[in-house]
Write a protein that holds these residues in place. Structure first.
Motif, PDB file in Angstrom:
ATOM      1  N   ARG A  56       0.829  -1.216   0.000  1.00  0.00           N
ATOM      2  CA  ARG A  56       0.000   0.000   0.000  1.00  0.00           C
ATOM      3  C   ARG A  56       0.865   1.267   0.000  1.00  0.00           C
ATOM      4  O   ARG A  56       0.389   2.335  -0.387  1.00  0.00           O
ATOM      5  CB  ARG A  56      -0.948  -0.003   1.195  1.00  0.00           C
ATOM      6  N   ASN A  59       1.636   2.585  -3.835  1.00  0.00           N
ATOM      7  CA  ASN A  59       0.796   3.557  -4.545  1.00  0.00           C
ATOM      8  C   ASN A  59       0.304   4.670  -3.618  1.00  0.00           C
ATOM      9  O   ASN A  59      -0.677   5.347  -3.911  1.00  0.00           O
ATOM     10  CB  ASN A  59      -0.363   2.881  -5.278  1.00  0.00           C
ATOM     11  N   GLY A  60       0.975   4.852  -2.512  1.00  0.00           N
ATOM     12  CA  GLY A  60       0.692   6.015  -1.675  1.00  0.00           C
ATOM     13  C   GLY A  60      -0.604   5.932  -0.899  1.00  0.00           C
ATOM     14  O   GLY A  60      -1.083   6.948  -0.412  1.00  0.00           O
ATOM     15  N   LEU A  61      -1.198   4.739  -0.783  1.00  0.00           N
ATOM     16  CA  LEU A  61      -2.367   4.631   0.088  1.00  0.00           C
ATOM     17  C   LEU A  61      -1.934   4.777   1.537  1.00  0.00           C
ATOM     18  O   LEU A  61      -2.693   5.197   2.390  1.00  0.00           O
ATOM     19  CB  LEU A  61      -3.085   3.293  -0.108  1.00  0.00           C
ATOM     20  N   GLU A  62      -0.695   4.366   1.807  1.00  0.00           N
ATOM     21  CA  GLU A  62      -0.096   4.646   3.105  1.00  0.00           C
ATOM     22  C   GLU A  62       1.123   5.523   2.851  1.00  0.00           C
ATOM     23  O   GLU A  62       1.823   5.350   1.863  1.00  0.00           O
ATOM     24  CB  GLU A  62       0.359   3.353   3.798  1.00  0.00           C
ATOM     25  N   VAL A  63       1.344   6.445   3.779  1.00  0.00           N
ATOM     26  CA  VAL A  63       2.508   7.321   3.648  1.00  0.00           C
ATOM     27  C   VAL A  63       3.677   6.649   4.363  1.00  0.00           C
ATOM     28  O   VAL A  63       3.521   6.177   5.487  1.00  0.00           O
ATOM     29  CB  VAL A  63       2.229   8.677   4.329  1.00  0.00           C
ATOM     30  N   HIS A  64       4.847   6.573   3.686  1.00  0.00           N
ATOM     31  CA  HIS A  64       6.011   6.041   4.397  1.00  0.00           C
ATOM     32  C   HIS A  64       6.715   7.188   5.101  1.00  0.00           C
ATOM     33  O   HIS A  64       6.638   8.347   4.661  1.00  0.00           O
ATOM     34  CB  HIS A  64       6.945   5.300   3.450  1.00  0.00           C
ATOM     35  N   GLU A  75       9.932   9.345  -7.880  1.00  0.00           N
ATOM     36  CA  GLU A  75      10.082   9.155  -6.444  1.00  0.00           C
ATOM     37  C   GLU A  75       8.827   9.634  -5.733  1.00  0.00           C
ATOM     38  O   GLU A  75       8.358  10.751  -5.938  1.00  0.00           O
ATOM     39  CB  GLU A  75      11.290   9.931  -5.910  1.00  0.00           C
ATOM     40  N   LEU A  76       8.295   8.756  -4.877  1.00  0.00           N
ATOM     41  CA  LEU A  76       7.096   9.109  -4.109  1.00  0.00           C
ATOM     42  C   LEU A  76       7.476  10.092  -3.018  1.00  0.00           C
ATOM     43  O   LEU A  76       8.350   9.813  -2.204  1.00  0.00           O
ATOM     44  CB  LEU A  76       6.526   7.863  -3.443  1.00  0.00           C
ATOM     45  N   ASN A  77       6.839  11.249  -3.035  1.00  0.00           N
ATOM     46  CA  ASN A  77       6.964  12.127  -1.872  1.00  0.00           C
ATOM     47  C   ASN A  77       5.535  12.482  -1.495  1.00  0.00           C
ATOM     48  O   ASN A  77       4.604  11.846  -1.952  1.00  0.00           O
ATOM     49  CB  ASN A  77       7.802  13.352  -2.226  1.00  0.00           C
ATOM     50  N   ASP A  84      -0.599  11.294  -7.652  1.00  0.00           N
ATOM     51  CA  ASP A  84      -1.504  11.066  -8.781  1.00  0.00           C
ATOM     52  C   ASP A  84      -0.787  10.374  -9.925  1.00  0.00           C
ATOM     53  O   ASP A  84      -1.304   9.448 -10.538  1.00  0.00           O
ATOM     54  CB  ASP A  84      -2.068  12.410  -9.284  1.00  0.00           C
ATOM     55  N   ARG A  87      -0.138   6.751  -9.106  1.00  0.00           N
ATOM     56  CA  ARG A  87      -1.352   5.931  -9.078  1.00  0.00           C
ATOM     57  C   ARG A  87      -1.866   5.646 -10.481  1.00  0.00           C
ATOM     58  O   ARG A  87      -2.501   4.617 -10.723  1.00  0.00           O
ATOM     59  CB  ARG A  87      -2.433   6.634  -8.267  1.00  0.00           C
ATOM     60  N   MET A  92      -4.397  -1.545  -8.542  1.00  0.00           N
ATOM     61  CA  MET A  92      -4.451  -2.287  -7.289  1.00  0.00           C
ATOM     62  C   MET A  92      -5.727  -3.109  -7.208  1.00  0.00           C
ATOM     63  O   MET A  92      -6.794  -2.671  -7.612  1.00  0.00           O
ATOM     64  CB  MET A  92      -4.380  -1.317  -6.109  1.00  0.00           C
TER      65      MET A  92
ATOM     66  N   THR C  14      10.170  12.649   3.478  1.00  0.00           N
ATOM     67  CA  THR C  14      10.923  11.806   2.566  1.00  0.00           C
ATOM     68  C   THR C  14      11.908  12.617   1.744  1.00  0.00           C
ATOM     69  O   THR C  14      13.014  12.199   1.511  1.00  0.00           O
ATOM     70  CB  THR C  14       9.953  11.070   1.626  1.00  0.00           C
ATOM     71  N   THR C  15      11.484  13.792   1.319  1.00  0.00           N
ATOM     72  CA  THR C  15      12.406  14.620   0.533  1.00  0.00           C
ATOM     73  C   THR C  15      12.254  16.056   0.988  1.00  0.00           C
ATOM     74  O   THR C  15      11.145  16.546   1.096  1.00  0.00           O
ATOM     75  CB  THR C  15      12.060  14.574  -0.973  1.00  0.00           C
TER      76      THR C  15
END
Lengths: 252, 353, 346
Positions: A56, A59-64, A75-77, A84, A87, A92, C14-15
């Protein structure tokens, strides 16, 4: 979009030292995972181990909360545009299907192409019917989700995700909510996807599927990746005691 | 043993028999007295030129329905000019047609929603008449049933978008927006509706710039919208809570934006769940519009009250109020029966899902 | 905005990036600032305009009027009141009247509602039908209409000179209900009953219930009882049929099964909606203004008409109503939580 360099050595999904907490609970610990284009990864582990959270995050459903996740070169930020963009390229499939009950199967499939990709109605419809045919439920297109069996619903959900032409598919325990006789029809659909070269990450306990389809099996426990092996090595010579214990439970 | 829900056959054992006989006798007596009063000794109309003295002579023994017969038109359309009476009647027909159409499930489309907006607008235009080249009738002369219909229908339709925003605001993760929404909803629901009508009557004019005179009916309408929005917001919030989290996630994973996900996926489902309580809120609003009489507007109840202030008919309140009650009852009961049936149907539909 | 992500606040970004409109955190703050700023702008504009209007019309502002003599009379209430007393005291008399009619109304509505709810489920056809008709008629007509109706009924009673006299010392006429009142005095038997007596066009002595109060009380409690009856019915139906059957199998009578098995379980379902009915009754008591009973809303209305200070008067009334509503619902929430903790599932 992403994927400017289509070299097979470029990681399609690249997670580096990803950490995540739910309050005080440390659910992902330094997860590092590289998935190459076209790879089929099966992720397993005991319940609560963080395997769903892991995919999850992709695709950014959860934020790391710490570490890097690069999906198809992006890169996911926490920028809304990035999420968007990611995704749009990642499909999914959920354990509980999550079909939209107020829309027909066909409308479920055309909703996002029309609204997100601004496809015309006819184009979206053709695309949807193409994918519904591919999962062999085009005859159910005008029915509502509640009129379908569980297996049909899950295949419709797969078709819905495919309609966005994703390069990566995430499966979050796609067969766990199904009656045993319906598991196979869904797994067959997934196998045919794999044959077409789709990059797949699949959380599942279907070990036959893992042996048959996966090129890597990942075992995760308490938020940590313990094993990352080819299926043969994973099933025949597991390294950790935890893995052996888990496998003996799963395989009886 | 008790069997809930379904009344048992009429006579089960001797306690039932006795209760049935005693209560039956009592009811029969009440019914007999009512028929004596309301039918046998009642006066239905006054002969030409007769005064209401005739009615006064039978007071206590017979009802004076003559007041209803003679003043029914006034109660139904208020003080609207007699020559132009077709307009309020046409407006009533429009609203009744709108409600009737809303009860038919196959007609539940976007068009119906459009009609809920269009009919009140048409009603206002027709009642006023100025923009159609008809005689100009200012809102002071509007009254009776058209006013009741207009206030409740326009109040409901216009409150809905605010209610959706308030409901989303209450569930928002943004603290300032959540606090404002919660504050608004709780304050409005915590004080009597009548305070808002007084506000509309005496406070709004103090807020407006000098020289701007907002119509009293419009001010009352604004008060109803403000209050209804808070009650509807809670209904919609209930509906939003019934939409599983998986729906939000599925919409997000397809790349739908927050507002697209809300408009296309979440709200349609939330509304479907909320239809029975929405209908109930509408019935409550329909009845509550009667409160406009405390600020001097003449809706159905206001017109009824005005009738018995007339020296000719003073003292015949019971007859007049029974008539007004019958009109309110006919609408509310019909709609509430429909709402009940709908609730069962939706439950059954959910059961098969 | 990240409406979908429900993690706790990330301990680390993260960034590192510069401020950007597409950063959800920036958007969140911007949204909130925009809404709050718009609200403040609207309030400021309205306040400014109001100040101008008040000055132009020569209306005073502030709460000084509260200490001035009210100059109007209020029918006998719980507190003695004369026209020389202050507005504050007048409003207090109104508040006490509101509280009195609400508490009595709640008590009557609860008992009647319980009866109606049980009657709705009665196996006796005529009982359940009567209850059903009562509920439908009451719920589907406006409360205000019912109040006006009851008031009209009291006004149709005979004149004091022909007052109904159903019991010794009890008189019923369009001026109200007159009852004997106990009078305490020294010496055996310490208590006497003072009888009301006809003097001129009314009764003196004893105690009385005004027609306005009676109409309001009857109207409020019968109206609310219909709603409470429906929640009671729903609560009883929510208790599984097996419970009633098990009670019957143990040999409990129907009444005992209801009293000891079904109702205690149903109560948990019944209490929350009933609480909101109590709140409704309290708020609806403000309709007293339409039949001339001097409750808080009526006195507020008189006050604002006499002083012209509409904003202050309405604000005061709103604060009092809101305060009582919120404390009542807070109290009921505590009670609900306590009952939930006490028992498992029904």
């Amino acid at each position: 979009m992403g994927g400017r360099e289509s070299s097979p050595f470029q990681a399609h999904v690249d997670m580096q030292a990803v950490n995540k907490w739910f309050g005080a609970l440390h659910v992902l610990r330094d997860v590092t995972l590289k998935v190459r284009r076209g790879e089929r990864i099966v992720i397993c582990g005991p319940s609560g181990s963080g395997k769903s959270t892991l995919i999850r995050c992709i695709n950014g459903l959860e934020v790391h909360h710490a570490g890097r996740i690069v999906v198809d070169g992006v890169e996911l930020n926490d920028d809304a545009r990035t999420i968007d963009q990611v995704r749009r390229g990642v499909g999914m499939v959920f354990q509980q299907f999550n079909l939209f009950p107020h829309l027909t199967v066909l409308e479920n499939c055309t909703l996002a192409p029309i609204r997100v990709k601004k496809a015309t109605r006819t184009a979206a419809r053709d695309l949807a019917l193409h994918h519904l045919t591919r999962v062999r439920i085009s005859d159910q297109a005008d029915k509502y989700p509640s009129q379908l069996s569980g297996g049909q619903q899950q295949r419709a959900a797969i078709a819905r995700a495919l309609c966005m032409n994703p390069k990566i598919m995430l499966f979050d325990e796609p067969t766990s909510a199904l009656d045993p006789e319906m598991v196979k029809e869904v797994l067959n659909t997934m196998v045919s996807l794999a044959d077409e070269g789709m990059t797949m990450l699949c959380v599942t306990h279907e070990m036959t599927f893992a042996r048959q389809v996966a090129n890597r099996v990942i075992f995760i426990d308490a938020g940590r990746i313990l094993e990352d092996e080819a299926p043969e090595a994973f099933f025949d010579t597991p390294k950790h005691d935890r893995t052996r214990a888990f496998l003996s439970q799963i395989l009886h | 043993m008790t069997r809930h829900g379904r009344p048992a056959p009429m006579f089960r054992d001797w306690t039932n028999t006795i209760a049935t006989i005693v209560l039956g006798a009592l009811l029969a007596y009440v019914a007999y007295s009512f028929v004596q009063w309301g039918v046998v000794h009642a006066i239905w109309r006054l002969p030409d030129g007769a005064s209401s003295i005739m009615c006064r002579d039978v007071r206590g023994e017979g009802a004076c329905w003559a007041v209803v017969v003679e003043r029914a038109r006034f109660m139904l359309v208020g003080g609207y000019p007699i020559d132009e009476q077709w307009r309020p009647y046409a407006v009533c027909l429009l609203f009744v047609a709108l409600y009737a159409a809303s009860l038919v499930r196959t007609l539940w489309t976007r068009w119906l929603l459009a009609f809920w907006i269009a009919v009140p607008v048409v009603a206002v235009v027709l009642l006023r008449g100025r923009w159609l080249g008809l005689t100009d009738v200012p809102s002071e002369f509007w009254g009776g049933l058209p006013l009741t219909f207009l206030l409740s229908t326009a109040g409901f339709t216009m409150a809905l978008p605010f209610a959706v925003l308030l409901a989303l605001g209450r569930r928002s993760t943004l603290p300032a927006i959540r606090a404002l929404s919660v504050g608004y909803i709780e304050v409005v629901r915590g004080v009597p509706l009548i305070t808002f009508l007084f506000m509309a009557a005496v406070m709004f004019p103090l807020f407006a710039p000098q020289g701007v005179n907002v119509d009293k009916l419009l001010r009352a309408q604004i008060a109803f919208i403000m209050v209804t929005a808070a009650y509807l917001a809670e209904v919609i919030r209930g509906g939003l809570q019934a939409v599983p989290r998986g729906q939000y996630e599925a919409a997000a994973s397809l790349g739908l934006s927050f507002w697209s996900a809300m408009m296309l996926v979440v709200l349609p489902q939330a509304f479907r769940v909320s239809i029975p309580p929405l209908v109930n809120t509408f019935i409550a609003l329909f009845k509550d519009t009667s409160l406009v009489i405390v600020i001097g507007l003449f809706d159905l109840l206001g017109a009824a009250k005005a009738v018995i202030v007339d020296p000719k008919w003073v003292g015949f309140g019971v007859e007049v109020y029974l008539f007004a009650a019958a009109v309110y009852f006919a609408f509310s009961y019909a709609v509430s029966r429909f709402s009940l049936r709908l609730e069962r149907e939706l439950q059954r539909a959910a059961g098969t899902a | 905005m990240i409406p979908y992500a429900h993690g706790t606040a990330p301990p680390m970004r993260t960034t590192p990036r510069r401020v950007s409109w597409t950063d959800p955190r920036v958007r969140a703050i911007a949204w909130q600032l925009a809404v709050v700023a718009a609200l403040i702008a609207v309030i400021a504009t309205v306040a400014l305009q109001t100040a101008i209007n008040l000055r132009a019309r020569g209306i005073a502002s502030g709460f000084d009027f509260l200490t001035r003599p009210a100059g109007f009379e209020i029918a006998r209430g719980l507190l003695p009141f004369s026209s020389r007393d202050s507005y504050t005291r007048a409003l207090l008399v109104g508040l006490l009247n509101t509280v009195r009619v609400s508490l009595l109304g709640i008590a009557i509505a609860t008992s009647l509602g319980l009866l109606i709810g049980v009657a709705r489920l009665s196996g006796i056809w005529i009982v359940s039908t009567v209850a059903r008709v009562y509920v439908e008629v009451t719920r589907n007509t406006p409360l205000l209409l019912q109040l006006l109706f009851w008031y009209t009924v009291t006004q149709a009673l005979p004149a004091p000179s022909d007052a109904l006299n159903p019991l010794p010392g009890v008189y019923l006429c369009f001026r109200g209900l007159f009852l004997p009142a106990p009078i305490w005095h020294d010496g055996f038997p310490w208590i006497d009953l003072e009888q009301p007596t006809l003097v001129g066009f009314g009764f003196q002595g004893g105690t009385s219930v005004s027609p306005e109060f009676a109409a309001l009380l009857v109207g409020l409690s019968t109206y609310t009882a219909a709603f409470i009856g429906e929640t009671v019915r729903a609560g009883i139906l929510a208790v599984g049929r097996g419970q009633a059957e098990a009670a019957a199998a143990l040999g409990l009578s129907r009444l005992h099964a209801l009293r000891f098995v079904v109702l205690p379980q149903a109560l948990r379902v019944i209490v929350p909606p009933t609480t909101s009915q109590y709140l409704n009754l309290f708020k609806n008591s403000s309709l007293a203004v339409a039949i001339g009973f001097p409750d808080l809303m009526s006195i507020t209305n008189t006050t604002l008409n006499q002083t012209g200070q509409a904003i202050e008067a309405i604000a005061l009334a709103m604060i009092v109503y809101l305060g009582i509503s919120l404390s009542l619902s807070a109290g009921m929430n505590l009670y609900n939580r306590a009952t939930l903790r006490r028992g498992g599932t029904a």
